[in-house]
Write a protein that holds these residues in place. Sequence first.
Motif, short mmCIF file in Angstrom:
data_model
loop_
_atom_site.label_atom_id
_atom_site.label_comp_id
_atom_site.label_asym_id
_atom_site.label_seq_id
_atom_site.Cartn_x
_atom_site.Cartn_y
_atom_site.Cartn_z
N LYS A 154 41.47 14.65 47.84
CA LYS A 154 42.01 15.33 49.02
C LYS A 154 42.86 16.50 48.56
O LYS A 154 43.90 16.31 47.94
N THR A 155 42.40 17.71 48.87
CA THR A 155 43.08 18.92 48.45
C THR A 155 43.56 19.70 49.67
O THR A 155 42.77 19.94 50.59
N ALA A 156 44.82 20.08 49.67
CA ALA A 156 45.39 20.87 50.76
C ALA A 156 45.60 22.30 50.28
O ALA A 156 45.94 22.54 49.11
N LEU A 157 45.37 23.23 51.17
CA LEU A 157 45.63 24.65 50.92
C LEU A 157 46.80 25.05 51.81
O LEU A 157 46.77 24.79 53.01
N ALA A 158 47.83 25.66 51.22
CA ALA A 158 49.04 25.96 52.00
C ALA A 158 49.75 27.18 51.46
O ALA A 158 49.61 27.53 50.28
N TYR A 159 50.52 27.81 52.32
CA TYR A 159 51.41 28.89 51.89
C TYR A 159 52.65 28.23 51.28
O TYR A 159 53.00 27.11 51.63
N ASP A 160 53.32 28.94 50.40
CA ASP A 160 54.49 28.38 49.71
C ASP A 160 55.50 27.76 50.68
O ASP A 160 56.04 26.69 50.42
N PHE A 161 55.77 28.42 51.81
CA PHE A 161 56.80 27.93 52.73
C PHE A 161 56.40 26.64 53.45
O PHE A 161 57.24 26.01 54.09
N GLN A 162 55.14 26.24 53.33
CA GLN A 162 54.69 24.99 53.96
C GLN A 162 55.03 23.76 53.10
O GLN A 162 54.83 22.64 53.55
N ILE A 163 55.55 23.99 51.91
CA ILE A 163 55.90 22.89 51.01
C ILE A 163 57.39 22.59 51.17
O ILE A 163 58.24 23.45 50.93
#
Length: 187
Positions: A154-163
């Motif tokens: 399971k791989t998530a793609l996100a912008y830095d601020f979503q972490i």
Amino acid sequence: MIKQEIRKNIREQKSRLSFQERETYSNLIIKKLTEQREYQRASEVFCYISFNQEVITSAFIEEALSGRKRIAVPKITGDGMKFYYISSLKNLKPGVLGILEPDTRNEEAVPKKGNENLIIVPGLAFDLLGNRIGYGKGYYDAFFGKYKDFSWIKTALAYDFQILPKLPAEEHDIKVDHIITQSGLIK
């Protein structure tokens, strides 16, 4: 911070991204994804269709299809969510939530037992442990529950601020294995 506050905060931050920023960050994220061993070894990929200000997946899907990978995308159905194989993005139509979806006449994609099934998972926020806050409908948690005896990457793609450092998580919440942002692999 409760889940609704986190969702609101992240949505506000995403809405402030210009299209050019989203495109630039998405290209960086997709490049990092395609460099991952798990992607390179996969013969098929389950992947969300980007919507609103999510990391843009259309170029990734086109590239994967041209690289001879089978791509399956989700469709909301009466009993949850199913994935269907596609050969192009051109035949997708807006579905229940306004997100582009495949035709149910396409072949349904069912995970393979014994394979590590690669799935690109959407979400609003993620933490360093792989916890995820989605959009609140529970489609992905239910999908993974249905196929709990299968092996998933399971791989998530996100912008830095979503972490975020830590998210509230419940026992039924499904964690992601990897998170890729424009800055690199987080987990």
